[in-house]
Design an enzyme around this catalytic site. Structure first.
Site, PDB file in Angstrom:
ATOM      1  N   LYS A  11       0.856  -1.202   0.000  1.00  0.00           N
ATOM      2  CA  LYS A  11       0.000   0.000   0.000  1.00  0.00           C
ATOM      3  C   LYS A  11       0.880   1.236   0.000  1.00  0.00           C
ATOM      4  O   LYS A  11       1.872   1.298   0.735  1.00  0.00           O
ATOM      5  CB  LYS A  11      -0.877  -0.015   1.266  1.00  0.00           C
ATOM      6  CG  LYS A  11      -2.174   0.744   1.138  1.00  0.00           C
ATOM      7  CD  LYS A  11      -3.167   0.038   0.259  1.00  0.00           C
ATOM      8  CE  LYS A  11      -4.612   0.366   0.583  1.00  0.00           C
ATOM      9  NZ  LYS A  11      -5.529  -0.426  -0.242  1.00  0.00           N
ATOM     10  N   THR A  59      -3.865  -5.481   0.576  1.00  0.00           N
ATOM     11  CA  THR A  59      -3.231  -4.177   0.825  1.00  0.00           C
ATOM     12  C   THR A  59      -4.093  -3.372   1.804  1.00  0.00           C
ATOM     13  O   THR A  59      -3.581  -2.520   2.522  1.00  0.00           O
ATOM     14  CB  THR A  59      -3.000  -3.395  -0.484  1.00  0.00           C
ATOM     15  OG1 THR A  59      -4.254  -3.001  -1.028  1.00  0.00           O
ATOM     16  CG2 THR A  59      -2.212  -4.207  -1.496  1.00  0.00           C
ATOM     17  N   ARG A 178      26.451  34.633  -8.857  1.00  0.00           N
ATOM     18  CA  ARG A 178      25.183  34.216  -9.478  1.00  0.00           C
ATOM     19  C   ARG A 178      24.194  33.837  -8.369  1.00  0.00           C
ATOM     20  O   ARG A 178      24.570  33.728  -7.200  1.00  0.00           O
ATOM     21  CB  ARG A 178      25.403  33.019 -10.404  1.00  0.00           C
ATOM     22  CG  ARG A 178      25.853  31.770  -9.666  1.00  0.00           C
ATOM     23  CD  ARG A 178      25.912  30.527 -10.556  1.00  0.00           C
ATOM     24  NE  ARG A 178      26.282  29.350  -9.771  1.00  0.00           N
ATOM     25  CZ  ARG A 178      26.316  28.118 -10.243  1.00  0.00           C
ATOM     26  NH1 ARG A 178      26.015  27.867 -11.499  1.00  0.00           N
ATOM     27  NH2 ARG A 178      26.654  27.108  -9.462  1.00  0.00           N
ATOM     28  N   GLN A 234      28.399  20.910  -7.246  1.00  0.00           N
ATOM     29  CA  GLN A 234      29.153  19.695  -6.959  1.00  0.00           C
ATOM     30  C   GLN A 234      30.029  19.876  -5.718  1.00  0.00           C
ATOM     31  O   GLN A 234      30.053  19.014  -4.822  1.00  0.00           O
ATOM     32  CB  GLN A 234      30.040  19.327  -8.167  1.00  0.00           C
ATOM     33  CG  GLN A 234      29.294  18.750  -9.351  1.00  0.00           C
ATOM     34  CD  GLN A 234      28.806  19.776 -10.365  1.00  0.00           C
ATOM     35  OE1 GLN A 234      28.579  20.937 -10.035  1.00  0.00           O
ATOM     36  NE2 GLN A 234      28.614  19.348 -11.602  1.00  0.00           N
ATOM     37  N   HIS A 262      17.777  27.310 -12.275  1.00  0.00           N
ATOM     38  CA  HIS A 262      18.471  28.470 -12.843  1.00  0.00           C
ATOM     39  C   HIS A 262      17.626  29.752 -12.754  1.00  0.00           C
ATOM     40  O   HIS A 262      16.417  29.731 -12.977  1.00  0.00           O
ATOM     41  CB  HIS A 262      18.813  28.208 -14.308  1.00  0.00           C
ATOM     42  CG  HIS A 262      19.609  26.951 -14.508  1.00  0.00           C
ATOM     43  ND1 HIS A 262      20.851  26.754 -13.938  1.00  0.00           N
ATOM     44  CD2 HIS A 262      19.340  25.815 -15.201  1.00  0.00           C
ATOM     45  CE1 HIS A 262      21.309  25.564 -14.292  1.00  0.00           C
ATOM     46  NE2 HIS A 262      20.394  24.971 -15.042  1.00  0.00           N
TER      47      HIS A 262
HETATM   48  O1  LIG Z   1      27.209  24.388 -10.179  1.00  0.00           O
HETATM   49  C1  LIG Z   1      27.062  24.100 -11.364  1.00  0.00           C
HETATM   50  N1  LIG Z   1      27.444  22.882 -11.819  1.00  0.00           N
HETATM   51  C2  LIG Z   1      27.322  22.494 -13.117  1.00  0.00           C
HETATM   52  O2  LIG Z   1      27.683  21.359 -13.508  1.00  0.00           O
HETATM   53  C3  LIG Z   1      26.745  23.438 -14.003  1.00  0.00           C
HETATM   54  N2  LIG Z   1      26.470  23.405 -15.343  1.00  0.00           N
HETATM   55  C4  LIG Z   1      25.918  24.609 -15.647  1.00  0.00           C
HETATM   56  O3  LIG Z   1      25.515  24.928 -16.825  1.00  0.00           O
HETATM   57  N3  LIG Z   1      25.841  25.397 -14.549  1.00  0.00           N
HETATM   58  C5  LIG Z   1      26.365  24.693 -13.515  1.00  0.00           C
HETATM   59  N4  LIG Z   1      26.507  25.000 -12.207  1.00  0.00           N
END
Ligand SMILES: O=c1[nH]c(=O)c2[nH]c(=O)[nH]c2[nH]1
Length: 302
Positions: A11, A59, A178, A234, A262
């Protein structure tokens, strides 16, 4: 020739809200609103291959069990409740060989009224969820994970992205300033060897392990997001994983899955206006999607 290769059933979207009353003052409450999924693996093949429902625990019964056990058992924290449900289903039905359970806890937070946290009034400050999941086999093997989902954050400066691969398909401009925004999905897996058993999960739940880890993970996420001058999603997510591993020794791996939501600087040059990182337009799609898992060592998959 047809062979049933795998099957599972159960469930999903079983919802409850439980009120926990302070025994010394029954008007002082905590609430748990949760959504639960329970799936079984086991000796159910004849239901698929011979239309024989004999082994099927309906269930509907699974749903009733979740609600009855939520009434009888302390559902705080969800890691303790997920372990309780795992033990219940495996002990109750001898032909169930494994369970896969997920609990999502919705975010109800008490708020201050006239400077004092109110006893039983809550605000839902966002779609954020606290999560727990358990895969448990009759052999005693288990994988327990905790997490945070849909914690939406944005910072309006303190994020960069430059030095990336350039080729004839590249249009993105490097930037040292940014907007960075994401919906945090973070999961930390507990070291089942160190924890030992689901009974120990319940004991550790009572001792506060899972609440304090959740607090550390959430604070680490929010603090590093704010404090770091981020080189990339990352790099920032890796630092978050590393810090949670440092703070919570019983966790074996930490994973993040982060959409890069973005916000593009609008070009006003055609209007003769400057845009000093003040006016952006949100771009709902496409979004970046960046994931990683960080552990203490290389580990075989469950
Ligand atoms: O922090 C980011 N990692 C990316 O891999 C990536 N690729 C992207 O176009 N902008 C960003 N920004």
């Amino acid at each position: 020739m047809a062979i049933l290769q795998s099957s599972t059933y159960g469930k999903d979207n079983v919802k409850f809200l439980k009120v926990k009353k302070d025994p010394s003052n029954p008007k002082v409450h905590e609430v748990m609103e949760a959504t639960v999924k329970v799936l079984f693996v086991g000796d159910f093949d004849v239901a698929y291959t011979n239309a024989d429902n004999a082994p099927i625990v309906p269930t509907d019964t699974i749903k009733n069990t979740i609600l009855v056990e939520a009434k009888k058992f302390d559902v705080f924290p969800i890691e303790g409740f997920v372990a309780h449900l795992g033990l219940h289903f495996i002990n109750k039905y001898s032909h169930v060989s494994g369970v896969d359970i997920e609990i999502f806890q919705h975010r109800w937070t008490k708020y201050p009224v006239n400077g004092k946290i109110h006893d039983h009034s809550f605000v839902k400050d966002g779609e954020e969820l606290r999560t727990a999941s358990l895969k448990y086999k009759r052999s005693g093997e288990f994988v327990l994970k905790s997490g945070i989902k849909d914690l939406t954050v944005l910072k309006s400066t303190g994020s960069m992205f430059y030095g990336f691969n350039q080729c004839d398909y590249t249009t993105l401009k490097p930037t040292t300033d940014r907007i960075l925004s994401t919906d945090v999905d973070s999961v930390w897996e507990w070291d089942s060897k160190k924890i030992g058993s689901l009974q120990n999960v319940i004991s550790q739940a009572r001792a506060g392990l899972f609440d304090s880890a959740y607090k550390s993970a959430r604070e680490t996420t929010l603090n590093l997001f704010a404090l770091e001058n981020s080189a990339s999603v990352q790099a920032t997510m890796y630092n978050m994983c590393e810090e949670i591993l440092r703070l919570v020794p019983l966790v074996s791996t930490v994973s993040y899955s982060l959409p890069n939501k973005h916000y593009f600087l609008f070009d006003f040059s055609w209007k003769g206006l400057e845009n000093d990182n003040e006016l952006f337009y949100p771009s709902p799609h496409p979004n970046g999607l960046i994931k990683c898992t960080v552990g203490r060592e290389k580990k075989a998959k469950f």
